[in-house]
Design a protein around this motif. Structure first.
Motif, PDB file in Angstrom:
ATOM      1  N   GLU A 175       0.836  -1.207   0.000  1.00 13.10           N
ATOM      2  CA  GLU A 175       0.000   0.000   0.000  1.00 13.10           C
ATOM      3  C   GLU A 175       0.871   1.256   0.000  1.00 13.10           C
ATOM      4  O   GLU A 175       0.590   2.217  -0.732  1.00 13.10           O
ATOM      5  N   ALA A 176       1.928   1.239   0.801  1.00  8.73           N
ATOM      6  CA  ALA A 176       2.829   2.395   0.852  1.00  8.73           C
ATOM      7  C   ALA A 176       3.482   2.624  -0.506  1.00  8.73           C
ATOM      8  O   ALA A 176       3.593   3.771  -0.980  1.00  8.73           O
ATOM      9  N   GLY A 177       3.930   1.544  -1.139  1.00  8.21           N
ATOM     10  CA  GLY A 177       4.555   1.669  -2.453  1.00  8.21           C
ATOM     11  C   GLY A 177       3.583   2.162  -3.511  1.00  8.21           C
ATOM     12  O   GLY A 177       3.920   3.025  -4.336  1.00  8.21           O
ATOM     13  N   GLN A 178       2.373   1.612  -3.508  1.00 10.20           N
ATOM     14  CA  GLN A 178       1.357   2.072  -4.457  1.00 10.20           C
ATOM     15  C   GLN A 178       1.030   3.543  -4.245  1.00 10.20           C
ATOM     16  O   GLN A 178       0.885   4.316  -5.205  1.00 10.20           O
ATOM     17  N   ASN A 179       0.927   3.940  -2.968  1.00  9.30           N
ATOM     18  CA  ASN A 179       0.524   5.306  -2.655  1.00  9.30           C
ATOM     19  C   ASN A 179       1.532   6.356  -3.112  1.00  9.30           C
ATOM     20  O   ASN A 179       1.168   7.511  -3.359  1.00  9.30           O
ATOM     21  N   GLU A 180       2.804   5.976  -3.232  1.00 12.95           N
ATOM     22  CA  GLU A 180       3.796   6.930  -3.721  1.00 12.95           C
ATOM     23  C   GLU A 180       3.417   7.450  -5.102  1.00 12.95           C
ATOM     24  O   GLU A 180       3.744   8.586  -5.464  1.00 12.95           O
ATOM     25  N   PHE A 181       2.714   6.614  -5.870  1.00 15.02           N
ATOM     26  CA  PHE A 181       2.326   7.001  -7.229  1.00 15.02           C
ATOM     27  C   PHE A 181       0.844   7.375  -7.330  1.00 15.02           C
ATOM     28  O   PHE A 181       0.481   8.242  -8.139  1.00 15.02           O
ATOM     29  N   LEU A 182      -0.006   6.746  -6.526  1.00 12.95           N
ATOM     30  CA  LEU A 182      -1.443   6.989  -6.627  1.00 12.95           C
ATOM     31  C   LEU A 182      -1.900   8.211  -5.842  1.00 12.95           C
ATOM     32  O   LEU A 182      -2.818   8.925  -6.274  1.00 12.95           O
ATOM     33  N   GLN A 183      -1.284   8.466  -4.695  1.00 12.93           N
ATOM     34  CA  GLN A 183      -1.750   9.572  -3.857  1.00 12.93           C
ATOM     35  C   GLN A 183      -1.666  10.929  -4.566  1.00 12.93           C
ATOM     36  O   GLN A 183      -2.601  11.730  -4.450  1.00 12.93           O
ATOM     37  N   PRO A 184      -0.580  11.228  -5.299  1.00  9.95           N
ATOM     38  CA  PRO A 184      -0.562  12.499  -6.027  1.00  9.95           C
ATOM     39  C   PRO A 184      -1.700  12.622  -7.038  1.00  9.95           C
ATOM     40  O   PRO A 184      -2.242  13.721  -7.247  1.00  9.95           O
ATOM     41  N   LEU A 185      -2.085  11.503  -7.650  1.00  7.23           N
ATOM     42  CA  LEU A 185      -3.200  11.522  -8.604  1.00  7.23           C
ATOM     43  C   LEU A 185      -4.531  11.714  -7.888  1.00  7.23           C
ATOM     44  O   LEU A 185      -5.437  12.378  -8.405  1.00  7.23           O
ATOM     45  N   ILE A 186      -4.644  11.154  -6.691  1.00  6.64           N
ATOM     46  CA  ILE A 186      -5.848  11.347  -5.883  1.00  6.64           C
ATOM     47  C   ILE A 186      -5.945  12.805  -5.437  1.00  6.64           C
ATOM     48  O   ILE A 186      -7.006  13.440  -5.539  1.00  6.64           O
ATOM     49  N   ASP A 187      -4.831  13.358  -4.972  1.00  8.82           N
ATOM     50  CA  ASP A 187      -4.803  14.738  -4.479  1.00  8.82           C
ATOM     51  C   ASP A 187      -5.109  15.741  -5.593  1.00  8.82           C
ATOM     52  O   ASP A 187      -5.729  16.788  -5.348  1.00  8.82           O
ATOM     53  N   SER A 188      -4.685  15.410  -6.823  1.00  9.95           N
ATOM     54  CA  SER A 188      -4.904  16.336  -7.947  1.00  9.95           C
ATOM     55  C   SER A 188      -6.305  16.239  -8.527  1.00  9.95           C
ATOM     56  O   SER A 188      -6.718  17.078  -9.335  1.00  9.95           O
ATOM     57  N   GLY A 189      -7.054  15.201  -8.133  1.00  8.20           N
ATOM     58  CA  GLY A 189      -8.393  14.999  -8.666  1.00  8.20           C
ATOM     59  C   GLY A 189      -8.431  14.118  -9.899  1.00  8.20           C
ATOM     60  O   GLY A 189      -9.509  13.834 -10.434  1.00  8.20           O
ATOM     61  N   LYS A 190      -7.262  13.665 -10.364  1.00  7.82           N
ATOM     62  CA  LYS A 190      -7.229  12.789 -11.536  1.00  7.82           C
ATOM     63  C   LYS A 190      -7.836  11.436 -11.201  1.00  7.82           C
ATOM     64  O   LYS A 190      -8.450  10.792 -12.062  1.00  7.82           O
ATOM     65  N   VAL A 191      -7.691  10.991  -9.944  1.00  6.17           N
ATOM     66  CA  VAL A 191      -8.224   9.707  -9.500  1.00  6.17           C
ATOM     67  C   VAL A 191      -9.259   9.910  -8.416  1.00  6.17           C
ATOM     68  O   VAL A 191      -9.049  10.684  -7.470  1.00  6.17           O
ATOM     69  N   GLN A 192     -10.377   9.220  -8.559  1.00  8.45           N
ATOM     70  CA  GLN A 192     -11.393   9.153  -7.509  1.00  8.45           C
ATOM     71  C   GLN A 192     -11.504   7.687  -7.071  1.00  8.45           C
ATOM     72  O   GLN A 192     -11.861   6.827  -7.872  1.00  8.45           O
ATOM     73  N   VAL A 193     -11.174   7.413  -5.815  1.00 10.24           N
ATOM     74  CA  VAL A 193     -11.296   6.055  -5.295  1.00 10.24           C
ATOM     75  C   VAL A 193     -12.754   5.838  -4.905  1.00 10.24           C
ATOM     76  O   VAL A 193     -13.247   6.418  -3.934  1.00 10.24           O
ATOM     77  N   VAL A 194     -13.450   5.005  -5.657  1.00  8.49           N
ATOM     78  CA  VAL A 194     -14.889   4.814  -5.430  1.00  8.49           C
ATOM     79  C   VAL A 194     -15.159   3.643  -4.488  1.00  8.49           C
ATOM     80  O   VAL A 194     -16.227   3.571  -3.878  1.00  8.49           O
TER      81      VAL A 194
END
Length: 358
Positions: A175-194
């Motif tokens: 999860e930590a490794g994935q978040n290094e790449f996914l969290q910036p996309l979540i914060d920018s609004g590019k990704v919505q975790v449904v």
């Protein structure tokens, strides 16, 4: 009298020779305790690879393989039984890392070394942990997911996260490794975790149920499923199949283990990737560690290249390298000798990848 003495001496020599032969034939026992049958690699790959490696490195050792079938209480009994049978070392892949403290305590009390294999075990003493670098695995998964998401023109991209067994060292690191790449996309609004959920004991059936519920809840509007191993991604694929989707309709990424079933999904376009962990390499390193302990030399210091904190201690770790496998480099698995094209393409011979390589 002389004849009697000679007969007695001969009998004594024969008895002594027989006893020596019996002792020589008695092998040290190593117990390899597997976690479940749902993660199929342990029964089909890891155990046979480890047995073969031990034959080379410690031919005087007998390897006993037992499977807890997902039941931590059963694995506790197996640990106690291994101790009663005089186990020299227990190679343990925990059925539930969070419920393994009793197993570790029993082994420590009996003075039996425990080497953790792949899964961690929380709350007790372990001599070593042979594992692929879990943070690196998560980073590979996150990097690939981010590449796929950034290539999509829509925003936000709706993502479902199908996580591993909650509280395990591996799950936390993935999860930590994935978040290094996914969290910036979540914060920018590019990704919505449904949707997001941990998967108890990595059970693919639970992963499928979660994915199906997520699709239903969102009216099918889910773009990407991000898993953490081939069981959780396989659950997502099964959910898509059950709801009538076709390969490529949704993205499924975040695989790990390069199981032959997952590689077939990759070849067909159902699943995007799987992180290759060469299980033969892992089994061989585990055999190196176990054979050294049996030989009275302890854990080989030159193999230890990190540590895993299991809340009780920093367990000396033998971290192993990983690489990402997609349709574009599927042949790397064949080159590594993990699977053959015939094995990967069994039943899917008409897929484009298989037609090109069979």
């Amino acid at each position: 009298m002389e004849r009697l003495i000679t007969t007695l001496l001969a009998t004594t020599v024969i008895a002594a020779a027989s006893l020596s032969a019996a002792v020589a034939e008695e092998k040290s026992k190593i117990f390899f305790l597997l976690p479940n049958e749902t993660t199929i690699r342990f029964e089909s790959r890891d155990a046979p690879f480890f047995i073969d490696a031990m034959k080379q490195k410690a031919p005087n050792v007998e390897v006993v393989v037992q499977n807890a079938q997902g039941d931590p209480a059963k694995q506790q009994s197996q640990v106690e039984d291994a101790i009663a049978q005089g186990a020299k070392v227990i190679l343990l892949t925990s059925a539930d890392a969070n419920l393994a403290a009793g197993e570790l305590a029993a082994a420590e009390k009996a003075g039996v070394p425990v080497v953790l294999y792949d899964h961690d075990a929380v709350g007790g003493k372990a001599d070593a942990h042979v594992v692929f670098d879990s943070l690196a695995v998560g980073r590979e998964q996150g990097k690939r997911a981010a590449e796929l998401i950034n290539a999509m023109s829509k925003s936000p991209v709706k993502v479902a996260r199908v996580k591993g067994n909650q509280g395990e060292y591996g799950t936390t690191q993935y999860e930590a490794g994935q978040n290094e790449f996914l969290q910036p996309l979540i914060d920018s609004g590019k990704v919505q975790v449904v949707c997001e959920q941990y998967t108890q004991n990595w059970d693919p059936v639970l992963a499928q149920s979660f994915a199906e519920d997520c699709l239903t809840k969102n009216g099918g509007d889910v773009d990407v499923f991000v898993g953490m191993n081939d069981g959780t991604t396989g659950g997502s694929v099964a959910a898509l199949i059950s709801q009538g989707f076709k390969p490529g309709d949704k993205l499924v990424t975040g695989g790990q283990d390069a199981t032959v079933e997952a590689l077939r999904y990759v070849a067909q376009g159902w699943q995007d990737n799987s992180v290759l962990k060469d299980l033969k390499v892992q089994a061989n390193y585990a055999a190196d560690v176990v054979a050294s302990i049996v030989d009275g030399k302890g854990v080989p210091k030159d193999l230890v290249n990190g540590k895993v904190n299991n809340t009780f201690m920093d367990v000396p770790a033998v971290f192993l390298p990983v690489s990402n496998i997609t349709k574009d480099n599927l042949g790397d698995v064949v080159k590594a000798g993990v699977w053959t094209w015939a094995e990967i393409c069994k039943g899917i011979e008409t897929s484009e990848v298989c037609k090109q390589n069979m």
